[in-house]
Motif scaffolding. Sequence first.
Motif, PDB file in Angstrom:
ATOM      1  N   ALA A  38       1.092  -1.112  -0.025  1.00 42.36           N
ATOM      2  CA  ALA A  38       0.149   0.056   0.021  1.00 42.36           C
ATOM      3  C   ALA A  38       0.906   1.274   0.068  1.00 42.36           C
ATOM      4  CB  ALA A  38      -0.883  -0.049   1.288  1.00 42.36           C
ATOM      5  N   HIS A  39       2.126   0.877   0.543  1.00 43.84           N
ATOM      6  CA  HIS A  39       3.074   1.987   0.458  1.00 43.84           C
ATOM      7  C   HIS A  39       3.323   2.750  -0.885  1.00 43.84           C
ATOM      8  CE1 HIS A  39       3.634   2.335   5.023  1.00 43.84           C
ATOM      9  NE2 HIS A  39       3.414   1.120   4.870  1.00 43.84           N
ATOM     10  N   PHE A  40       3.007   1.885  -1.848  1.00 46.73           N
ATOM     11  CA  PHE A  40       3.813   2.420  -3.260  1.00 46.73           C
ATOM     12  C   PHE A  40       2.529   2.793  -4.157  1.00 46.73           C
ATOM     13  CE2 PHE A  40       6.599  -0.620  -1.409  1.00 46.73           C
ATOM     14  CZ  PHE A  40       8.042  -0.209  -1.933  1.00 46.73           C
ATOM     15  N   ILE A  41       1.492   3.020  -3.532  1.00 45.91           N
ATOM     16  CA  ILE A  41       0.189   3.723  -4.243  1.00 45.91           C
ATOM     17  C   ILE A  41       0.502   5.036  -4.558  1.00 45.91           C
ATOM     18  CG2 ILE A  41      -2.238   4.287  -4.245  1.00 45.91           C
ATOM     19  CD1 ILE A  41      -2.332   1.920  -2.005  1.00 45.91           C
ATOM     20  N   LYS A  42       0.341   5.493  -5.819  1.00 50.10           N
ATOM     21  CA  LYS A  42       0.709   6.906  -6.254  1.00 50.10           C
ATOM     22  C   LYS A  42      -0.696   7.582  -6.350  1.00 50.10           C
ATOM     23  CE  LYS A  42       4.958   6.007  -8.713  1.00 50.10           C
ATOM     24  NZ  LYS A  42       5.736   5.848  -9.830  1.00 50.10           N
ATOM     25  N   GLU A  43      -0.759   8.690  -6.065  1.00 53.80           N
ATOM     26  CA  GLU A  43      -1.995   9.681  -6.306  1.00 53.80           C
ATOM     27  C   GLU A  43      -1.210  10.874  -6.938  1.00 53.80           C
ATOM     28  OE1 GLU A  43      -3.872  10.688  -2.692  1.00 53.80           O
ATOM     29  OE2 GLU A  43      -4.324   8.589  -2.092  1.00 53.80           O
ATOM     30  N   ALA A  44      -2.052  11.064  -8.139  1.00 56.30           N
ATOM     31  CA  ALA A  44      -1.949  12.457  -8.817  1.00 56.30           C
ATOM     32  C   ALA A  44      -1.897  13.514  -8.052  1.00 56.30           C
ATOM     33  CB  ALA A  44      -2.845  12.593 -10.080  1.00 56.30           C
ATOM     34  N   GLY A  45      -0.857  14.348  -8.234  1.00 57.87           N
ATOM     35  CA  GLY A  45      -0.668  15.738  -7.529  1.00 57.87           C
ATOM     36  C   GLY A  45      -0.501  15.640  -5.811  1.00 57.87           C
ATOM     37  N   SER A  46       0.039  14.456  -5.675  1.00 56.73           N
ATOM     38  CA  SER A  46       0.341  14.184  -3.931  1.00 56.73           C
ATOM     39  C   SER A  46       1.840  13.894  -4.104  1.00 56.73           C
ATOM     40  CB  SER A  46      -0.474  13.220  -3.515  1.00 56.73           C
ATOM     41  OG  SER A  46      -0.100  12.060  -3.811  1.00 56.73           O
ATOM     42  N   GLU A  47       2.494  14.010  -2.727  1.00 50.55           N
ATOM     43  CA  GLU A  47       3.824  13.772  -2.828  1.00 50.55           C
ATOM     44  C   GLU A  47       4.077  12.297  -2.949  1.00 50.55           C
ATOM     45  OE1 GLU A  47       7.400  13.674   0.467  1.00 50.55           O
ATOM     46  OE2 GLU A  47       5.438  14.173   1.066  1.00 50.55           O
ATOM     47  N   THR A  67      -5.292   2.045   5.312  1.00 45.66           N
ATOM     48  CA  THR A  67      -4.820   1.261   6.398  1.00 45.66           C
ATOM     49  C   THR A  67      -5.574  -0.204   6.492  1.00 45.66           C
ATOM     50  OG1 THR A  67      -6.184   2.627   8.084  1.00 45.66           O
ATOM     51  CG2 THR A  67      -3.815   2.928   7.758  1.00 45.66           C
ATOM     52  N   THR A  68      -7.104   0.275   6.314  1.00 44.67           N
ATOM     53  CA  THR A  68      -8.200  -0.745   6.328  1.00 44.67           C
ATOM     54  C   THR A  68      -8.077  -1.673   5.108  1.00 44.67           C
ATOM     55  OG1 THR A  68      -9.865   0.642   5.839  1.00 44.67           O
ATOM     56  CG2 THR A  68      -9.562   0.293   8.125  1.00 44.67           C
ATOM     57  N   ASP A  69      -8.829  -2.721   4.874  1.00 49.37           N
ATOM     58  CA  ASP A  69      -8.801  -3.513   3.736  1.00 49.37           C
ATOM     59  C   ASP A  69      -9.459  -2.687   2.518  1.00 49.37           C
ATOM     60  OD1 ASP A  69      -8.173  -5.619   5.362  1.00 49.37           O
ATOM     61  OD2 ASP A  69     -10.048  -6.481   5.340  1.00 49.37           O
ATOM     62  N   ASN A  70      -8.725  -2.393   1.619  1.00 48.95           N
ATOM     63  CA  ASN A  70      -8.975  -1.652   0.346  1.00 48.95           C
ATOM     64  C   ASN A  70      -8.704  -2.245  -0.927  1.00 48.95           C
ATOM     65  OD1 ASN A  70      -6.405  -0.313  -0.585  1.00 48.95           O
ATOM     66  ND2 ASN A  70      -6.381  -0.334   1.641  1.00 48.95           N
ATOM     67  N   ALA A  71      -9.141  -1.987  -2.203  1.00 47.25           N
ATOM     68  CA  ALA A  71      -9.011  -2.438  -3.357  1.00 47.25           C
ATOM     69  C   ALA A  71      -7.705  -1.758  -3.784  1.00 47.25           C
ATOM     70  CB  ALA A  71      -9.903  -2.560  -4.218  1.00 47.25           C
ATOM     71  N   ALA A  72      -7.223  -0.537  -3.551  1.00 48.69           N
ATOM     72  CA  ALA A  72      -6.095   0.262  -4.151  1.00 48.69           C
ATOM     73  C   ALA A  72      -4.676  -0.669  -3.693  1.00 48.69           C
ATOM     74  CB  ALA A  72      -5.990   1.579  -3.360  1.00 48.69           C
ATOM     75  N   MET A  73      -4.533  -1.163  -2.753  1.00 49.89           N
ATOM     76  CA  MET A  73      -3.529  -1.903  -2.289  1.00 49.89           C
ATOM     77  C   MET A  73      -3.408  -3.444  -3.063  1.00 49.89           C
ATOM     78  SD  MET A  73      -4.089  -3.608   1.401  1.00 49.89           S
ATOM     79  CE  MET A  73      -5.496  -5.025   1.605  1.00 49.89           C
ATOM     80  N   ILE A  74      -4.527  -3.938  -3.608  1.00 47.68           N
ATOM     81  CA  ILE A  74      -4.800  -5.078  -4.376  1.00 47.68           C
ATOM     82  C   ILE A  74      -4.334  -4.595  -5.695  1.00 47.68           C
ATOM     83  CG2 ILE A  74      -6.352  -6.857  -5.209  1.00 47.68           C
ATOM     84  CD1 ILE A  74      -5.466  -6.941  -2.294  1.00 47.68           C
ATOM     85  N   ALA A  75      -4.833  -3.689  -6.266  1.00 46.84           N
ATOM     86  CA  ALA A  75      -4.508  -3.057  -7.706  1.00 46.84           C
ATOM     87  C   ALA A  75      -3.157  -2.668  -7.845  1.00 46.84           C
ATOM     88  CB  ALA A  75      -5.224  -1.696  -7.884  1.00 46.84           C
ATOM     89  N   ILE A  76      -2.303  -2.080  -6.816  1.00 49.66           N
ATOM     90  CA  ILE A  76      -1.023  -1.624  -7.030  1.00 49.66           C
ATOM     91  C   ILE A  76      -0.047  -3.031  -7.169  1.00 49.66           C
ATOM     92  CG2 ILE A  76      -0.403  -1.368  -4.455  1.00 49.66           C
ATOM     93  CD1 ILE A  76       0.840   0.883  -7.496  1.00 49.66           C
ATOM     94  N   THR A  77      -0.347  -3.962  -6.256  1.00 52.59           N
ATOM     95  CA  THR A  77       0.275  -5.223  -6.256  1.00 52.59           C
ATOM     96  C   THR A  77      -0.036  -5.854  -7.477  1.00 52.59           C
ATOM     97  OG1 THR A  77      -0.112  -5.283  -3.867  1.00 52.59           O
ATOM     98  CG2 THR A  77       0.724  -7.343  -4.908  1.00 52.59           C
ATOM     99  N   GLY A  78      -1.163  -5.965  -8.054  1.00 50.25           N
ATOM    100  CA  GLY A  78      -1.636  -6.293  -9.096  1.00 50.25           C
ATOM    101  C   GLY A  78      -0.720  -5.610 -10.581  1.00 50.25           C
ATOM    102  N   TYR A  79      -0.611  -4.619 -10.383  1.00 48.91           N
ATOM    103  CA  TYR A  79       0.090  -3.649 -11.453  1.00 48.91           C
ATOM    104  C   TYR A  79       1.628  -4.209 -11.409  1.00 48.91           C
ATOM    105  CZ  TYR A  79       2.790   0.394 -13.368  1.00 48.91           C
ATOM    106  OH  TYR A  79       3.697   1.368 -14.271  1.00 48.91           O
ATOM    107  N   PHE A  80       2.173  -4.341 -10.389  1.00 49.89           N
ATOM    108  CA  PHE A  80       3.681  -4.939 -10.255  1.00 49.89           C
ATOM    109  C   PHE A  80       3.772  -6.176 -11.075  1.00 49.89           C
ATOM    110  CE2 PHE A  80       4.263  -2.140  -6.253  1.00 49.89           C
ATOM    111  CZ  PHE A  80       4.749  -0.845  -7.118  1.00 49.89           C
ATOM    112  N   LYS A  81       2.825  -7.092 -10.616  1.00 48.75           N
ATOM    113  CA  LYS A  81       2.651  -8.442 -11.096  1.00 48.75           C
ATOM    114  C   LYS A  81       2.602  -8.375 -12.667  1.00 48.75           C
ATOM    115  CE  LYS A  81       1.414 -11.629  -8.545  1.00 48.75           C
ATOM    116  NZ  LYS A  81       0.826 -12.991  -7.594  1.00 48.75           N
TER     117      LYS A  81
END
Length: 342
Positions: free
Chosen positions: A120-129, A308-322
């Motif tokens: 989840a630490h690798f999720i990027k958001e447009a316009g954020s650090e 922090t809680t269960d979310n699909a963004a962390m699943i999507a970013i892991t899927g992106y790397f794979k």
Amino acid sequence: MEKDVIILGIESSCDDTSAAVIRNGVLLSNVTANQSVHEAYGGVVPELASRAHQQNVVPVVDQALKRAGVERSELSAVAFTRGPGLMGSLLVGVSFAKGLARSLGIPMIDINHLQGHVLAHFIKEAGSEDRQPQYPFLCLLVSGGNSQIIRVNAYNDMQVLGQTIDDAAGEAIDKCSKVMGLGYPGGPIIDRLARQGNPTAYTFAKPHIEGYDYSFSGLKTSFLYSLRDWLKEDPEFIEHHKEDLAASLEFTIVDILMDKLRKAVKDAGIKEVAVAGGVSANNGLRNAFREHAVKYGWNIFIPKFSYTTDNAAMIAITGYFKYLDGDFCSIDLPAYSRVTLK
């Protein structure tokens, strides 16, 4: 010009139905439907959870695609939580992902839920650090079902250095909250009360476990017996002292977590340190991380509350790397309810 890589992530491991869309590593949408039905039962009821997922999965995916401004035909792959989690809940997400991927003729990517929390630490958001841990880093993964210290060498190379031998930290918090009659889920309630209490008002038993492993069953028992004795003297004890009880419980759990993490950081010689999972939303734990960063020179990474809680963004970013590695799965892969990171 290379074609955009657009990943739809689907998460349904417990009681939150979530869908997210990521384009080239940047998050476009992250939609979650929560289930309040479990509050009356003091915990997640698997049968009710899976039925709610069946109701929620289609509208949640539809909303995620609409908010992202993406058509189904543009998707490169579907990533989904394969496990661990509640089997009935997982089956809803897994089955939907299989049907959607097959209908669109695109690859499927199976995701380990715990790996997702770490990444989840690798999720990027447009316009954020864009601030991400450098490999290798250590990650304290703490949630209702898991308490682990993980050495992360790469997105697909994670080594569990230590983990709970009984209850997880989040589970201990929820159970102590239930004993106090404060409601479910206990984490946010204890966190809120703890901010108003004295963290050193009461002392509870701490485990003495070798290595980097955790144990929270002794703390839970100590809390229960102490409460029983205090209630004999004053039947209104909890009501009169709930802020101090919450603060002392939180302080003890955070102390146990950080003690082992300090040891792992020192032994590994790695000062890139992250925290992930549901309990990483806890104010006391976040403050402890910040204090350790100052005191020990750690370079810390604390996720946004929404990750922090269960979310699909962390699943999507892991899927992106794979996806970039061509790491796809076949349609006959089953869900699994119990597993740890390899």
